[in-house]
Design an enzyme around this catalytic site. Structure first.
Site, PDB file in Angstrom:
ATOM      1  CB  CYS A  11       5.481   0.627  28.042  1.00 33.08           C
ATOM      2  SG  CYS A  11       5.694   2.382  28.305  1.00 33.08           S
ATOM      3  CB  CYS A  85       1.840  -3.408  28.845  1.00 30.62           C
ATOM      4  SG  CYS A  85       1.415  -3.881  27.179  1.00 30.62           S
ATOM      5  CB  CYS A  89      -1.917  -4.824  24.486  1.00 29.54           C
ATOM      6  SG  CYS A  89      -2.049  -3.970  22.923  1.00 29.54           S
TER       7      CYS A  89
END
Length: 137
Positions: A11, A85, A89
């Site tokens: 996150c 997020c 990533c």
């Protein structure tokens, strides 16, 4: 997936959702799954309301600290679970990616964090059943 699957929870601040998810997975799966958590922009400390909410169910995350998301952490994980997020990533072929849409506990009191904690537990239980079910004897 290797003999022992590995899961990375990501996150933004690695201070609430991903910390609770990692703690639930460790608590519920024991050593059957390798657990990591990280944040794309880690906070200074774990959210006190998340610490309190997890303590209410007998899980102590008070000694945890937010960690920076690294390419290696993603590479070393079989399953990467993001929690709000966005596109921060890194994506690698052959990895499994899940996105759990959960409310952000940042700035919330423990009363608002409890339902998030409980929703994460249900998601983690489903994940365990899928990737590392208990072997019957």
């Amino acid at each position: 997936m290797s003999e022992k699957p590995s899961v990375l929870f990501v996150c933004v601040h690695n201070a609430g959702r991903s910390q609770m998810a990692a703690a639930w997975l460790t608590h519920l799966a024991g050593d059957r799954i390798e657990v990591r958590s990280a944040g794309s922009n880690p906070g200074d400390a774990v959210n006190p309301a998340a610490v309190e909410a997890m303590a209410e169910v007998g899980i102590d995350i008070s000694a945890e600290s937010p960690k920076m998301l690294t390419v290696d952490a993603v590479k070393e994980s079989d399953v990467c679970i993001t929690m709000g997020c966005g596109d921060t990533c890194p994506v690698f072929p052959g990895k499994r990616y899940l996105d759990w849409e959960l409310a952000d506990p940042a700035g919330q009191g423990v009363a608002a964090v409890r339902p998030i904690r409980d929703e994460i537990k249900v998601l983690v239980e489903g994940l365990i059943a899928e990737i590392a079910p208990e072997k019957s004897v």
